[in-house]
Design a protein around this motif. Structure first.
Motif, mmCIF file in Angstrom:
data_model
loop_
_atom_site.group_PDB
_atom_site.id
_atom_site.type_symbol
_atom_site.label_atom_id
_atom_site.label_comp_id
_atom_site.label_asym_id
_atom_site.label_seq_id
_atom_site.Cartn_x
_atom_site.Cartn_y
_atom_site.Cartn_z
ATOM 1 N N VAL A 111 -27.192 -25.747 -23.715
ATOM 2 C CA VAL A 111 -27.842 -26.246 -25.093
ATOM 3 C C VAL A 111 -28.638 -27.585 -24.662
ATOM 4 C CG1 VAL A 111 -26.054 -27.596 -25.834
ATOM 5 C CG2 VAL A 111 -27.738 -26.693 -27.463
ATOM 6 N N ARG A 112 -29.694 -27.411 -25.286
ATOM 7 C CA ARG A 112 -30.677 -28.518 -25.234
ATOM 8 C C ARG A 112 -31.237 -28.831 -26.743
ATOM 9 N NH1 ARG A 112 -35.256 -25.744 -23.420
ATOM 10 N NH2 ARG A 112 -36.968 -26.339 -25.095
ATOM 11 N N ALA A 113 -31.798 -30.184 -26.771
ATOM 12 C CA ALA A 113 -32.219 -30.684 -27.794
ATOM 13 C C ALA A 113 -33.520 -31.325 -27.743
ATOM 14 C CB ALA A 113 -31.226 -31.410 -28.626
ATOM 15 N N ASP A 114 -34.522 -31.153 -28.296
ATOM 16 C CA ASP A 114 -35.722 -31.996 -28.659
ATOM 17 C C ASP A 114 -35.732 -32.907 -29.761
ATOM 18 O OD1 ASP A 114 -37.293 -29.084 -26.994
ATOM 19 O OD2 ASP A 114 -36.712 -30.759 -26.016
ATOM 20 N N VAL A 115 -35.527 -34.202 -29.671
ATOM 21 C CA VAL A 115 -35.521 -34.846 -30.844
ATOM 22 C C VAL A 115 -36.748 -35.659 -31.017
ATOM 23 C CG1 VAL A 115 -34.178 -36.967 -31.834
ATOM 24 C CG2 VAL A 115 -32.940 -35.126 -30.409
#
Length: 140
Positions: free
Chosen positions: A96-100
């Motif tokens: 899982v990856r998150a772009d904040v």
């Protein structure tokens, strides 16, 4: 049954938006998450009973007012936590990856994820860059 959560330190001065994406498992090189349908934007407007110290305003997600708490409960660094609703995946995944997108002033924003497999949640994993689960999960 409640699930343990980590407090996420933050001094959020502006809007916060997180776009989450997961890669299919096994990933040998990782495929683009958008191709699997495993990409979505987290709904940060829903602040409910499992969230702590945050509020949604027209300007975005912010820390709740800490001035109204008793002095004995105040910490030197303000913090809050928003737990989004579980998201079912289009295909099982192990990353899982998150772009904040956030304005934090002097603070920080941390994203953590956990996955659902075999009828239980995994431990929370920090998503700095990406989080990797040892086995594929069906929800995050």
């Amino acid at each position: 049954m409640s699930h343990p959560r980590r407090t996420l330190p933050a001094a959020v001065a502006g809007a916060l938006a997180a776009v989450l994406a997961v890669s299919p498992a096994p990933a040998a090189p990782p495929a683009e998450p958008a191709a699997t349908g495993n990409a979505w934007s987290a709904d940060l407007t829903v602040v409910d009973a499992d969230d702590v110290g945050v509020r949604w305003t027209g300007a975005g997600l912010r820390l709740a007012d800490t001035a109204s708490r008793p002095a004995a409960q105040r910490r030197q660094t303000a913090g809050g936590m928003l737990v989004t609703a579980p998201h079912p995946l289009a295909a099982p995944a192990n990353r899982v990856r998150a772009d904040v997108d956030a304005t934090t002033g002097t603070g920080a924003v941390e994203v953590a994820a956990r996955g659902w497999r075999s009828g239980a949640w995994t431990e929370w994993r920090s998503v700095s860059g990406q989080a990797v689960f040892d086995q594929p999960v069906t929800r995050v």
